[in-house]
Design an enzyme around this catalytic site. Structure first.
Site, PDB file in Angstrom:
ATOM      1  N   ARG A   1       9.411  -2.694  -0.034  1.00  0.00           N
ATOM      2  CA  ARG A   1       8.230  -2.262   0.135  1.00  0.00           C
ATOM      3  C   ARG A   1       7.740  -0.795  -0.214  1.00  0.00           C
ATOM      4  NH1 ARG A   1       8.334  -6.542   0.202  1.00  0.00           N
ATOM      5  NH2 ARG A   1       7.913  -8.101   2.040  1.00  0.00           N
TER       6      ARG A   1
ATOM      7  N   SER B   1       1.618  -8.253   7.951  1.00  0.00           N
ATOM      8  CA  SER B   1       2.707  -7.864   8.752  1.00  0.00           C
ATOM      9  C   SER B   1       2.644  -6.549   8.895  1.00  0.00           C
ATOM     10  CB  SER B   1       3.774  -8.430   7.576  1.00  0.00           C
ATOM     11  OG  SER B   1       5.201  -7.985   8.126  1.00  0.00           O
TER      12      SER B   1
ATOM     13  N   GLU C   1       4.915  -0.990   8.213  1.00  0.00           N
ATOM     14  CA  GLU C   1       4.666  -1.438   6.847  1.00  0.00           C
ATOM     15  C   GLU C   1       3.379  -1.267   6.385  1.00  0.00           C
ATOM     16  OE1 GLU C   1       4.337  -5.872   4.754  1.00  0.00           O
ATOM     17  OE2 GLU C   1       6.171  -5.319   5.717  1.00  0.00           O
TER      18      GLU C   1
END
EC number: 1.3.1.98
Length: 301
Positions: free
Chosen positions: A174, A224, A294
């Site tokens: 990420r 998410s 995230e």
């Protein structure tokens, strides 16, 4: 602000500019305060013109795409918010897909399928933009953007256009170098392989089914919320902490997927932030694991 508004309308004439624009209209959570100015470039040149205008006039510049993994705070965002969703062309170049930053990632995967190109199937249900996917090194179902990105053309905050090869992008979990340097993705080239269209379609259908069966797609959400902690699964930690269904205001830890926080009714960004903090605190208290977000959280309180 009136003087700046007059100036921005004059100097960015021909580009779509919306003063005091509510950003909840563009975020997947349906939350967020207003932008002083929302600007919608339709080309690389319009994006560059906008960046140079903000630099020359000392205005803050925030760049967003589909805003699918983003929370904009209730106070909104000062200065200019450049929204890239009108820079959305996708084309085929041999065994490559070339997509502008504002194109929906799902659209890029569809173009790849129609051309009989394989390698992009993992992203067929990811709701973000191409630019956001590069920025975050988006991934799902054992695939990541870093696996197929050949090169990325970016715009620096000083108005310079550069192209980076995959090896120069510092892709990680990420993560990409764009998060450290704040360059703006303009276009990405994905290197794929020729494959069997029926097999490509079947894989995309399979992943769409899996996503729909496991994720709370019936509610607005930011996808998410937390990164996967080393040695753990976020969803299991949140589930084991008995947090599914926990609600503040209109924001709720999804009962369907513990890694999601959904807007079940008129949630505010503050509701989201408070639920995130509660989940982090409880999981840390129970299991000693600190969940990192995230989702990006930006703007004014």
């Amino acid at each position: 602000m009136d003087n700046i508004e007059t100036k921005i309308m004059q100097e960015l004439k021909g580009i779509i500019v919306k003063p005091n624009e509510p950003l909840c209209k563009y975020t997947n959570t349906r939350t967020g305060g207003p932008a002083d100015f929302a600007v919608f470039p339709t080309s690389i040149e319009e994006a560059r013109k906008t960046v140079l205008f903000t630099k020359e006039n000392g205005l803050d510049l925030t760049v967003i795409g589909n805003a699918s993994n983003l929370i904009v705070k209730d106070g909104g965002i000062s200065g200019v918010v450049m929204i890239l969703t009108k820079m959305d062309s996708v084309r085929i170049d041999g065994d490559k897909v070339v997509a502008m930053a504002g194109a929906a990632l799902i659209d890029a995967t569809q173009v790849a399928y129609e051309a009989g190109l394989t390698g992009f199937e993992f992203a067929s249900g990811i709701p973000g933009s191409v630019g956001g996917a590069i920025f975050m090194n988006a991934g799902a179902y054992d695939g990541e953007i870093k696996d197929i990105a050949e090169s990325v053309t970016v715009l620096t905050r000083s108005g310079e256009i550069r192209t980076y090869k995959n090896a120069e992008l510092d892709f990680g979990y990420r993560h990409s170098r764009l998060q450290d340097e704040d360059d703006i993705v303009l276009e990405a080239t994905f290197l794929l392989k020729h494959g069997d269209k029926e097999k490509i379609h079947a894989r995309m259908e399979e992943l769409s089914f899996l996503r729909a069966s496991k994720q709370p797609l019936e509610y607005p959400s930011c996808g998410s919320v937390f990164k996967r902690p080393v040695g753990h699964y976020t969803g299991k930690l949140v589930h084991d902490a008995n947090l599914q269904g926990f609600t503040i205001g209109g924001a709720q830890v999804s009962k369907k997927h513990a890694g999601f926080i959904v807007n079940v009714g008129n949630a505010t960004a503050t509701d989201y932030q408070n639920v995130i903090k509660h989940v982090q605190d409880v999981v840390f208290e129970k299991f000693g694991v600190r969940l990192e977000t995230e989702v990006r959280i930006i703007g004014k309180d």
